[in-house]
Design a protein around this motif. Structure first.
Motif, PDB file in Angstrom:
ATOM      1  N   LYS A 142      62.445   2.821  28.405  1.00 54.43           N
ATOM      2  CA  LYS A 142      62.481   4.208  28.889  1.00 54.43           C
ATOM      3  C   LYS A 142      61.508   5.094  28.112  1.00 54.43           C
ATOM      4  N   ILE A 143      61.451   4.928  26.777  1.00 59.83           N
ATOM      5  CA  ILE A 143      60.641   5.846  25.954  1.00 59.83           C
ATOM      6  C   ILE A 143      59.206   5.363  25.774  1.00 59.83           C
ATOM      7  N   ALA A 144      58.961   4.083  26.088  1.00 64.54           N
ATOM      8  CA  ALA A 144      57.608   3.537  25.873  1.00 64.54           C
ATOM      9  C   ALA A 144      56.640   3.942  26.985  1.00 64.54           C
ATOM     10  N   ASP A 145      57.179   4.470  28.094  1.00 65.18           N
ATOM     11  CA  ASP A 145      56.310   4.868  29.224  1.00 65.18           C
ATOM     12  C   ASP A 145      55.423   6.059  28.857  1.00 65.18           C
ATOM     13  N   GLY A 186      68.986  -1.671  23.319  1.00 63.14           N
ATOM     14  CA  GLY A 186      67.723  -1.327  22.674  1.00 63.14           C
ATOM     15  C   GLY A 186      66.548  -1.536  23.604  1.00 63.14           C
ATOM     16  N   LYS A 187      66.597  -2.623  24.390  1.00 63.43           N
ATOM     17  CA  LYS A 187      65.528  -2.907  25.346  1.00 63.43           C
ATOM     18  C   LYS A 187      65.425  -1.810  26.394  1.00 63.43           C
ATOM     19  N   LYS A 188      66.574  -1.356  26.876  1.00 63.82           N
ATOM     20  CA  LYS A 188      66.588  -0.299  27.907  1.00 63.82           C
ATOM     21  C   LYS A 188      65.996   0.999  27.368  1.00 63.82           C
ATOM     22  N   ILE A 189      66.395   1.346  26.140  1.00 67.24           N
ATOM     23  CA  ILE A 189      65.880   2.587  25.538  1.00 67.24           C
ATOM     24  C   ILE A 189      64.384   2.459  25.293  1.00 67.24           C
ATOM     25  N   LEU A 225      65.889   8.876  15.000  1.00 70.45           N
ATOM     26  CA  LEU A 225      64.480   9.278  15.026  1.00 70.45           C
ATOM     27  C   LEU A 225      64.118   9.822  16.399  1.00 70.45           C
ATOM     28  N   LEU A 226      64.606   9.144  17.430  1.00 67.69           N
ATOM     29  CA  LEU A 226      64.358   9.619  18.791  1.00 67.69           C
ATOM     30  C   LEU A 226      65.031  10.964  19.014  1.00 67.69           C
ATOM     31  N   ARG A 227      66.207  11.120  18.485  1.00 65.98           N
ATOM     32  CA  ARG A 227      66.956  12.378  18.585  1.00 65.98           C
ATOM     33  C   ARG A 227      66.178  13.519  17.939  1.00 65.98           C
TER      34      ARG A 227
END
Length: 489
Positions: A486-489, A480-483, A454-456
């Motif tokens: 990163k994307i939640a900002d 998953g936490k790292k991704i 979905l992110l892709r």
């Protein structure tokens, strides 16, 4: 009275013959169903007390020419080879040429790991470095290099290799152990590894169709070629030798670990020669079939003996075995020592023969096994790739309603999704990952994979929801936490 005894004997023989015929029929039903489902392609030989009970060939030895597998088809036997190397070492022990507690460096003077013993090499408790660390740095600089056993010790020295763990403390299945053992055999016997096997194992056992190979090949019109399914969403077969990730094997021409080629009938001769004491004493074999304990007194994780994988005693008897795997090939030699039963399997399309051998053993001992089911992921994937998302979903719904004939695997659908994604079938891949979350809603990994695609595809908000669900189900999903961070900002 004599008449009654004769009648009872006749009845016993008749019942025994009927039972054997029933077992043979059940075995044929089982293997024929596997073959129909494309879950077995190769040869099977099952024997009891040295006599063949069931033997049959399935599928193609060469898909390009449509040459079929046959009873005389030969296969690379992969890691079953280790049992031959072990037998050779134990023969040298019986002759007094070495002891199991001897250090390998007593025979190979440059061997850098001075404390490693012959027994630790046989049982994979030595902790030696693996091919990757020894040779990949060299391959990077010399991409055409081909390595043999004689390159192992120089590589250990030049790469300044260290042990993976203190010898005897742990277990790590490692082909290098058996390559070093092959060097020991050559040093002590004065013969090449192949010549020693020919003189002391193949010859005495009457194995006329067994020999060393060159990159799993030999001049042999009966040799079965090796294949893998090209894609999880296709039934097209591809030669294992053409697959890029397998080409690294072309750098390694080692001996002792997995380089023999044989036939089912020759392996039965080997099995018989082990049973009748022609190759080793019974007392020596008993030691080979005993799991080697770690230094803490516990069994090693595979219950590995001296060249054999052992099982804890079951109601069916004492089982020893060795399976093997190479690109496009899977093999099995399973032996029930208690009942003198032997199961030999060769598959030249890389189907997993371990559960197949377990089921065959159950049938052989009068048990029942489930009818082999077809892969729902495969059928769904083909419809999805060839006819589109609507057809794929419709096919999947039908499969879900037919659990008698199909199974659905989370792992297979996940692999299907990535295969579609990496082959530019992006929308189909997204559908596969989505369906996996619906089929397996309690699996954190399905949401993780779905979030990835979905992110892709730029669907950030939905991707965030999927990663959050994945982490909710598995708080240890650090990636998953790292991704998500990163994307939640």
């Amino acid at each position: 009275m004599r008449k009654i005894i004769v009648i009872l004997i006749v009845l016993f023989i008749s019942v025994s013959n009927l039972t054997a015929q029933n077992i043979k029929t059940e075995l044929d039903h089982y293997f024929s169903a596997l073959a129909e489902n494309k879950q077995f392609n190769g040869n099977v030989l099952i024997a009891e007390n040295g006599k063949v009970l069931y033997q049959k060939s399935f599928g193609y030895a060469d898909f390009s020419t449509k040459r079929k597998n046959a009873s005389d088809s030969s296969f690379p036997i992969a890691s079953i080879t280790k049992t031959f190397t072990s037998t050779a070492i134990l023969q040298l022990v019986e002759k007094g040429h070495l002891k199991l507690e001897d250090r390998a460096a007593e025979y190979l003077l440059d061997f850098p790991f001075k404390e490693v013993t012959i027994k630790q090499l046989l049982s994979h408790t030595a902790g030696l470095p693996i091919y990757d660390s020894l040779f990949f740095p060299i391959i990077a600089k010399h991409p055409d290099a081909v390595f043999t056993n004689k390159d192992l010790i120089p590589a250990m020295i030049s790469q300044k290799s260290t042990l993976l763990f203190k010898s005897g403390d742990d277990f790590s299945y490692n082909n290098v152990n058996y390559n070093i053992l092959a060097l020991v055999i050559e040093k002590i016997s004065g013969l090449s590894y192949g010549a020693y096997l020919e003189k002391n194992i193949f010859g005495p056992a009457g194995m006329k169709d067994t020999s060393l190979s060159k990159f799993f090949k030999r001049v042999d019109k009966n040799l079965s070629e090796r294949y893998v399914v090209k894609y999880p969403y296709s039934e097209e077969m591809q030669s294992a030798e053409t697959i890029e990730e397998f080409k690294v094997a072309n750098h390694f021409d080692f001996q002792g670990h997995g380089d023999l080629i044989s036939t089912c009938e020759d392996l039965l001769k080997y099995d018989t020669s082990l049973y009748n004491g022609k190759l080793l004493k019974i007392s020596t074999l008993k030691q080979a079939y005993t799991p080697v304990l770690l230094s803490n007194g516990n069994d090693n994780i595979q219950r590995y003996g001296l060249g054999w994988i052992t099982r804890e005693n079951t109601l069916m008897g004492e089982i020893v075995k060795h399976d093997g795997g190479i690109p496009g090939g899977r093999t099995m030699l399973l032996r029930n020592l208690t009942k003198h039963q032997t199961i030999i399997l060769f598959d030249n399309t890389a189907n997993n023969v371990i559960p197949i051998s377990d089921n065959a053993l159950t049938i052989l001992n009068g048990g029942k096994v489930d009818k082999p089911k077809k892969s729902g992921a495969k059928i769904y994937g083909i419809a999805l790739a060839e006819k589109g998302i609507e057809s794929g979903e419709k096919t999947l719904r039908k499969i879900q309603k037919d659990s008698l004939n199909y199974y659905i695997s989370e792992g297979e659908i996940n692999s299907l999704g990535y295969a579609l994604m990496f082959n530019n079938k992006e929308n189909e891949a997204e559908n596969a990952f989505k369906q996996n979350t619906l089929l397996f809603p309690s699996s954190w990994n399905t949401y993780d994979s779905y979030g990835e695609i979905l992110l892709r595809h730029g669907k950030k908000q939905n991707a965030i929801k999927m990663y959050q669900k994945s982490i909710e189900l598995n708080s240890d999903n650090e990636n998953g936490k790292k991704i998500l961070e990163k994307i939640a900002d």
